[in-house]
Write a protein that holds these residues in place. Structure first.
Motif, PDB file in Angstrom:
ATOM      1  N   UNK A  63       0.869  -1.175   0.000  1.00 41.08           N
ATOM      2  CA  UNK A  63       0.000   0.000   0.000  1.00 41.08           C
ATOM      3  C   UNK A  63       0.905   1.222   0.000  1.00 41.08           C
ATOM      4  N   UNK A  64       0.744   2.081  -1.001  1.00 36.97           N
ATOM      5  CA  UNK A  64       1.518   3.305  -1.092  1.00 36.97           C
ATOM      6  C   UNK A  64       0.602   4.492  -0.838  1.00 36.97           C
ATOM      7  N   UNK A  65       1.066   5.389  -0.005  1.00 34.82           N
ATOM      8  CA  UNK A  65       0.335   6.626   0.240  1.00 34.82           C
ATOM      9  C   UNK A  65       1.251   7.787  -0.142  1.00 34.82           C
ATOM     10  N   UNK A  66       0.836   8.566  -1.110  1.00 37.23           N
ATOM     11  CA  UNK A  66       1.610   9.742  -1.527  1.00 37.23           C
ATOM     12  C   UNK A  66       1.085  10.968  -0.811  1.00 37.23           C
ATOM     13  N   UNK A  67       1.957  11.966  -0.688  1.00 37.95           N
ATOM     14  CA  UNK A  67       1.546  13.257  -0.099  1.00 37.95           C
ATOM     15  C   UNK A  67       0.763  13.048   1.187  1.00 37.95           C
ATOM     16  N   UNK A  68       1.388  12.371   2.135  1.00 38.24           N
ATOM     17  CA  UNK A  68       0.693  12.009   3.364  1.00 38.24           C
ATOM     18  C   UNK A  68       0.160  13.240   4.103  1.00 38.24           C
ATOM     19  N   UNK A  69      -0.993  13.025   4.780  1.00 36.88           N
ATOM     20  CA  UNK A  69      -1.646  14.067   5.578  1.00 36.88           C
ATOM     21  C   UNK A  69      -1.688  13.624   7.030  1.00 36.88           C
ATOM     22  N   UNK A  70      -1.895  14.596   7.912  1.00 33.76           N
ATOM     23  CA  UNK A  70      -1.978  14.253   9.332  1.00 33.76           C
ATOM     24  C   UNK A  70      -3.066  13.222   9.581  1.00 33.76           C
ATOM     25  N   UNK A  71      -4.173  13.333   8.858  1.00 33.47           N
ATOM     26  CA  UNK A  71      -5.310  12.428   9.065  1.00 33.47           C
ATOM     27  C   UNK A  71      -5.081  11.020   8.532  1.00 33.47           C
ATOM     28  N   UNK A  72      -3.952  10.780   7.879  1.00 31.51           N
ATOM     29  CA  UNK A  72      -3.605   9.418   7.477  1.00 31.51           C
ATOM     30  C   UNK A  72      -3.032   8.614   8.649  1.00 31.51           C
ATOM     31  N   UNK A  76       1.899  10.354  11.073  1.00 29.56           N
ATOM     32  CA  UNK A  76       2.285  11.460  10.192  1.00 29.56           C
ATOM     33  C   UNK A  76       2.422  12.715  11.053  1.00 29.56           C
ATOM     34  N   UNK A  77       3.603  13.325  11.006  1.00 28.38           N
ATOM     35  CA  UNK A  77       3.856  14.502  11.863  1.00 28.38           C
ATOM     36  C   UNK A  77       3.951  15.786  11.037  1.00 28.38           C
TER      37      UNK A  77
END
Lengths: 114, 109
Positions: free
Chosen positions: A77-86, A113-114
């Motif tokens: 699973x790849x998550x790009x442009x991570x957000x705090x809510x991830x 995610x910080x």
């Protein structure tokens, strides 16, 4: 007993970065899943994968998310442009077949995610 | 979509007590699973029980599919039974599991 494995167990990343969560499903299983659980909440479906393609995805699984089975054993699973809510616990699961088969879950990857 | 409701949301018991956790679902299901989430966050498979009754040591589960509910029984509770118990179902033709909100069980020594 065969089990689903996940790496890493804990991942810390900065907002905006890309992360890859890795899973090794049970070897003879054909259906693969990702779920997530935000702290203190219930487990939510993200995506299902069969025959090298996505079979269903939830509203959470937006265009920042992607899945891949790069070889015969790994499921990522790849998550790009991570957000705090991830920030959440991400679980991989696999199932031998459709119909009356149970899903087996991995131990999870805690993403912060910080 | 299908709704899964678990009760009670919280349960606090003394060691040695028995408990019953309930899972109601709003539509016909293909599969039903019970999980225990331990303090490290891992989901431990307890039962795969789309219908009927199963027992595993001090734990047992019953699903009455026609009446759309399942029960998880824990006898002679131990402190290690503490954690959150989730029920999850999937519908015919759908592959994803839909989870309930869970029951948080606390067993005090």
């Amino acid at each position: 007993e065969p089990e689903v494995t996940q790496t890493p167990s804990h991942q810390v990343t900065q907002m905006g970065q890309e992360v890859i969560l890795r899973c090794v499903p049970i070897s003879n299983h054909l259906y693969f899943y990702w779920y997530r659980q935000i702290l203190g909440q219930k487990v939510e479906f993200l995506v299902s994968f069969y025959n090298n393609e996505i079979s269903e995805k939830s509203e959470i699984f937006d265009d920042r998310f992607s899945v891949e089975r790069p070889d015969g054993s790994n499921f990522t699973l790849k998550i790009r442009s991570t957000k705090l809510e991830d920030s959440a616990m991400y679980f991989c699961a696999s199932r031998e077949g459709a119909g009356l088969y149970e899903q087996y879950f991995g131990p999870g990857t805690r993403l912060t995610v910080t | 979509g299908i709704q899964v409701e678990q009760s009670p949301p919280d349960l606090i018991l003394q060691e040695g007590a028995n408990s019953t956790l309930r899972c109601n679902f709003s539509d016909s299901v293909n599969n039903l699973q019970w999980f225990h989430q331990n303090p490290w966050g891992q989901l431990i498979n307890l039962f795969y029980i789309p219908s009927g009754t199963k027992q595993n040591g001090r734990l047992s589960a019953t699903t009455v599919a026609t009446e759309r509910y399942s029960l998880l029984y824990i006898s002679s509770s131990q402190t290690t039974d503490s954690g959150v118990y989730f029920c999850a179902v999937d519908r015919m033709g759908a592959q994803k599991l839909v989870f309930g909100q869970g029951t948080r069980l606390t067993i005090n020594p």
